[in-house]
Design an enzyme around this catalytic site. Structure first.
Site, PDB file in Angstrom:
ATOM      1  N   LEU A 116      63.757  58.216  33.724  1.00 26.24           N
ATOM      2  CA  LEU A 116      65.193  58.288  33.438  1.00 26.24           C
ATOM      3  C   LEU A 116      65.544  59.476  32.528  1.00 26.24           C
ATOM      4  CD1 LEU A 116      67.986  56.851  33.694  1.00 26.24           C
ATOM      5  CD2 LEU A 116      67.436  55.688  31.539  1.00 26.24           C
ATOM      6  N   ASP A 117      66.540  60.253  32.928  1.00 25.41           N
ATOM      7  CA  ASP A 117      67.053  61.380  32.127  1.00 25.41           C
ATOM      8  C   ASP A 117      65.958  62.376  31.759  1.00 25.41           C
ATOM      9  OD1 ASP A 117      69.590  60.261  32.212  1.00 25.41           O
ATOM     10  OD2 ASP A 117      69.328  59.166  30.338  1.00 25.41           O
ATOM     11  N   ASP A 118      64.946  62.464  32.597  1.00 25.15           N
ATOM     12  CA  ASP A 118      63.817  63.318  32.249  1.00 25.15           C
ATOM     13  C   ASP A 118      63.529  64.364  33.326  1.00 25.15           C
ATOM     14  OD1 ASP A 118      61.834  63.745  30.200  1.00 25.15           O
ATOM     15  OD2 ASP A 118      60.367  63.217  31.754  1.00 25.15           O
TER      16      ASP A 118
END
Lengths: 285, 285, 285, 285
Positions: free
Chosen positions: A228-230
């Site tokens: 996530l969000d990476d």
């Protein structure tokens, strides 16, 4: 009107002669290079190149290119892609309750600034319909609950496949896609996160920013990966805030950041200007 | 030349009448308000104000002010401070092997842009001497090893106390100060961290930024608190980077960010423009 | 939802006691100050102040205020205005063939970000109708030729008067208004010029910018005065360009600047945050 | 440490095959291209390219290159220059009473960030000596009056010639050079002007900016041409200002702009990244 061109993206180990071999190949097939951009990264020993070739007079097309090109591609151990810009990218835009990003993207598509063919706007909120249908874009209402999430994703995937969608844009969708869905579109799902990642990943980034007392807020557009969000970052920007800005002011200022940063990332993608390397992107702008 | 003025900083629960009571008090003592700034924060129900008062004609001075002011301060439950700008702040600048920030600060002090009286430049690297002594600033070489750290800090503290130092600026000092040292100067140690905090706290932020593939680098100036890189933020800025920027380019671009952001934070402090509230700052700029 | 508040704007010669007198007056009428901002300009010897007062409990309203306030206003020789934010500003938006600015403004009005009541969208291009009517905003097609200009302006003025319009926004209108029209709305016509004024005033600023080879483009929002592109500036911004940017790229990048700069200026006006002083503005932000 | 490389700059009419011919030539002489950048300008029908070639293994040097290269240069009607980065540029820095730009440049030279060999610092103010000599840079005091200007320039020119100066940097020199002097260094004199040109050309730009009430100030670095403040622009930047900023604040904020913009322009020049085309520059960054 966007230019109709061939775009050749190359990624390979760096060694002498690649540019000469590649541009010589284009010349030998009567191609005229309209734009060329290269990058050698000594840290990883790799070379990247983007060529934009005038279709006028070029003796190869998308189907005949691979055969002619194979010798050079093999010699230099290249990962490569040729794409004709003849047909714009088929794009699906996913949106949640906040519609400023989707409105902005659709406006840019209509003015011709963004060379994309929006196959559908998808939302779990029926309210988003008003941002798409009146402008002539197909809208799909796909409600989701924790229980129905797997089914919903499966149905949406089928719709996307049926429509030939090549790029999914999460324009403040606010739902976390399953790993299976993400794996279906490797480096082909673009998200906008409303913070300067990696700061304030996860939920409610403006609240996090307010709590931390930062003096800048940010927005980050990135490819969606399993984490996530990476995923690999495509574009980011920041704007100044002060102690006077309440959370709702951060939200307001952030909207302008989010829509310009997301629009920029989508434009870079549909113009074939991005090469993904692990968690980093090479962006030929 | 900086203006010689009284600066009154007030922090109290928000309720009607504070501005009228305060500015009425100033008028009743023949004071002329040169600059006034207020902030009501509905989230925490608190009010903050900064007044700059012309010393010309004002009937109170630093010693007589408290007695006259007590009634209002008590009525509104104020935390407050009055400071005469007559004498510039006594400042110590701590520096490590990188001297761009200290050079920049000393240049601003010499040109009169920064109203500070630099009592000493302190470094664990004797090489930093060349950035201070030729310009007429006292230099203290305070080498440190893990074993001698406690003693070194104690000796430095004594020097600072002896010199009447009011503000410590960590201009890329690269040593972590002990909690005891930090507690000695509450909200009076300013650090520059070479990232957009809270992203990339800790060591080697430019390396972290490069690995993560961000498209902006940042710098953050903050008060030092017990928690590393977690103190109240005073100033931040960012600059664009691309895939072409190697780590050494991030370092080069970052130097310009670091020195302007740190100089800005120090200027705000010595002009008494900052109120600290937990992890947030009110900055009257 | 925007706050419903009284906004008091004051402009007067600078001398001691103004803040105390004004805030004391508010307190004496049971008013609570939500926001206060002052500015003393030693260059011209004038003082400016903006107060935002909570209507809750305040003993005065727009009609009773003037009588009670007169003594102070006279004593300090004030130019002042009180406005209740109860009803949003009545606004007319004028637009030419380019609709990005009007679309952006209407979007901000619809989301509640911009506290304005759009009485009508006026254009000499009927094509602009599609940007207004489908969203529920009245549209007036007012074609103009050099011969009919006087008549067209007269008819439009009557429409504006009839609709109680208080602010005219030129959202890329591309027509020069007559001095008579401008005089009808002093400091109440806001224009967006697509350059960093005073550079590239007049026609085709992006072409001028390209020819000059600047490395930044800009946008300027200003009040319209008798002199073309010379009125008091409210907001400006710039964006980087390179030799790679063709004129059409300047136009594309400029659109994003224009709409954010114009939206910001309109927001500042409708929130009563601007005082005009000759060719300069005091903007309480 | 700066890389020691060959830099080849090419400017010619745009037609197919230039990149292939050029990079093929480099490969055929065992050269490895470290960096390549191209630009086709359809507006003027010209092509520009910059190559950075590893000297290691390259079979040609500065003297043998021209002979081998002539056939291609003639075929494509190229204007070109090859420069070995082996020896840094010989630079003279001219300065007036304000020393922030010269101090900044010399600091960057000393840290190795700017690859330049400063032959001398020249000023009509002896006070500037203190910014140069203590750091080990030769200083020349060249006082000037309207009567002695011709003689002074002649003497300075002889000094520059004698020292092999290739680039003159006007770091806030505040004297207008004669056309004869300018003609001696075509596209080799870099000036910093303290405004966003073409706005506020000429004297006292911060005063002009203040009078006009702009909301941004700027700085522009450009090559000096016969026309004052009209030469090809290399770099520009802006910073926000408000009504609170007095002229002295504009000056203070401007100093930070001026030194970063000038340093950037000088770096681009000494790294051979600039091609001048009339009033425009192609900057390969």
């Amino acid at each position: 009107m966007p230019r109709r061109t061939y775009r050749l993206l190359i990624d390979c180990p760096d060694r002498p002669g690649i540019i000469a071999a590649t541009t010589g190949f284009v010349r030998d097939h009567a191609g005229n290079i309209l734009e060329a951009d290269q990058h050698s990264d000594p840290n990883v020993g790799r070379f990247a190149m983007r060529l934009e070739i005038d279709p006028e007079g070029f003796e190869l097309d998308e189907s005949s290119f691979a055969g002619a090109w194979r010798a050079i591609a093999d010699e230099y151990d290249m990962t490569w892609a040729l794409r004709s810009g003849e047909a714009p990218r088929r794009v699906a835009i996913f949106v949640g309750p906040e519609t400023h990003c989707v409105s902005d993207l659709l406006w840019r598509v209509r003015t011709g600034e963004l060379d994309a063919d929006v196959a559908m706007v998808v939302s779990n909120h029926d309210g988003a319909r008003a941002s798409a249908e009146p402008l002539g874009f197909p809208f799909v209402h796909a409600p989701v609950t924790p229980e129905t999430k797997g089914d919903q994703e499966q149905q949406v995937l089928e719709l996307l496949d049926g429509a030939g969608v090549e790029l999914v844009v999460l324009a403040r969708y606010m739902q976390i896609l399953s790993p299976a869905f993400v794996a279906h579109y490797p480096s082909r799902i673009i998200n906008i996160h409303h913070s300067f990642l990696p700061a304030f990943a996860g939920a409610r980034p403006y609240h996090q920013a307010f709590e931390r007392g930062v003096k800048l807020i940010g927005a980050t557009s990135h490819y969606v990966s399993a984490e996530l969000d990476d995923g690999p970052i495509i574009a980011q920007d920041t704007a100044a805030v002060t102690h006077r800005d309440r959370i709702e002011d951060l939200v307001r200022k952030g909207r302008d950041l989010e829509r310009t940063v997301l629009a920029r990332a989508v434009r870079l993608h549909v113009e074939d200007r991005i090469i993904v390397r692990g968690r980093r992107t090479v962006v030929f702008e």
